[in-house]
Design a protein around this motif. Structure first.
Motif, mmCIF file in Angstrom:
data_model
loop_
_atom_site.group_PDB
_atom_site.id
_atom_site.type_symbol
_atom_site.label_atom_id
_atom_site.label_comp_id
_atom_site.label_asym_id
_atom_site.label_seq_id
_atom_site.Cartn_x
_atom_site.Cartn_y
_atom_site.Cartn_z
ATOM 1 N N GLY A 130 197.251 60.302 48.234
ATOM 2 C CA GLY A 130 196.124 59.519 49.918
ATOM 3 C C GLY A 130 197.549 59.323 50.770
ATOM 4 N N GLU A 205 189.710 55.709 53.368
ATOM 5 C CA GLU A 205 189.694 55.420 51.706
ATOM 6 C C GLU A 205 189.301 56.254 50.931
ATOM 7 O OE1 GLU A 205 186.638 50.967 52.280
ATOM 8 O OE2 GLU A 205 185.421 53.070 52.313
ATOM 9 N N GLN A 206 188.660 57.722 51.531
ATOM 10 C CA GLN A 206 188.435 58.667 50.558
ATOM 11 C C GLN A 206 189.730 59.117 50.535
ATOM 12 O OE1 GLN A 206 186.216 61.598 52.941
ATOM 13 N NE2 GLN A 206 184.239 60.005 52.747
ATOM 14 N N ASP A 209 191.496 56.649 47.490
ATOM 15 C CA ASP A 209 189.930 56.942 46.315
ATOM 16 C C ASP A 209 189.831 54.980 45.914
ATOM 17 O OD1 ASP A 209 188.144 57.788 44.793
ATOM 18 O OD2 ASP A 209 189.819 57.681 43.198
ATOM 19 N N THR A 210 189.764 54.138 47.670
ATOM 20 C CA THR A 210 189.240 52.860 47.287
ATOM 21 C C THR A 210 188.705 52.391 47.820
ATOM 22 O OG1 THR A 210 190.447 50.960 46.392
ATOM 23 C CG2 THR A 210 191.492 52.115 47.713
#
Length: 235
Positions: A130, A205-206, A209-210
């Motif tokens: 990310g 956040e995507q 992934d949190t």
């Protein structure tokens, strides 16, 4: 747990205990919990449940700026003491300090960053899932509010703490406002706008992934540098 981890935990607990006492003596109430992370050339101190009874009343009355101004005055006297305490423990000198508060979450952050050249920060940053999406969103925000920074570095220093360092992101108008003595209002405005963009940011956040639990932003306007700290929901 090996001896190295035990020593590291002891070291971090000692710092947390001492800083907790310093904050308690200065504010009359210290944080309920303090988490210390050291990843040279950066040290991050995350404070939870840090709001005095008087500040709670002011916060309920919408007087957030009054709280921030009072804390600015206290921190200006505390930071030299914190630097003097950390230097013999960490061996890190020439620390520049950043701090910020998320008053609605009763949380705060202190970040000490050793003055380093870009090459050292290149080595400090790491690859993580990310990273590209995160930095792309921060660049988009920076360009919208001021300009694209000359340098951006990011690192996840533990499962809950992500640090982003930027430099060279101020426009000429901001530099002129600082020269004219309006740094306090400029810092407040930039902090407010950037945190509005970063809080609950779905794109970030995507990418990571949190869930973002807390976000902190502070600037060293004179040096044209800034630090962003994300507190993540660890999986």
């Amino acid at each position: 747990m090996n001896v190295l981890n035990m020593n590291e935990n002891y070291f971090q607990n000692e710092i947390a205990s001492h800083l907790g006492k310093m904050l308690r003596d200065a504010f009359g109430k210290g944080p309920q919990s303090i988490y210390v992370s050291v990843e040279r050339p950066v040290i991050v101190v995350y404070l939870r449940n840090f709001l005095t009874p008087t500040e709670k009343i002011l916060l309920n009355q919408g007087q957030t700026r009054t709280i921030e101004q009072t804390r600015d005055m206290v921190m200006s006297s505390l930071i030299p003491e914190i630097k003097a305490y950390l230097h013999p423990l960490t061996g890190m000198n020439d620390l520049e300090f950043y701090y910020d508060w998320e008053l609605h979450n009763h949380s705060g952050i202190l970040v000490g960053r050793q003055l380093e050249e870009s090459a050292a920060l290149e080595q400090w940053q790491d690859r993580f899932e990310g990273k590209e999406g995160l930095e792309r969103e921060i660049l988009r925000m920076s360009q919208r509010i001021q300009k694209k920074p000359e340098h951006i570095y990011s690192r996840i220093i533990n499962k809950r703490t992500l640090v982003v360092v930027r430099s060279g992101g101020m426009i000429d108008l901001s530099k002129e406002l600082i020269r004219l003595g309006d740094e306090d209002q400029l810092r407040q405005a930039v902090n407010h706008l950037e945190k509005m963009h970063l809080r609950d940011n779905r794109a970030i956040e995507q990418a990571l992934d949190t869930k973002i639990m807390d976000v902190f932003v502070d600037w060293n306007m004179e040096r044209d540098k800034s630090v962003i700290v994300f507190i993540l929901n660890p999986k």
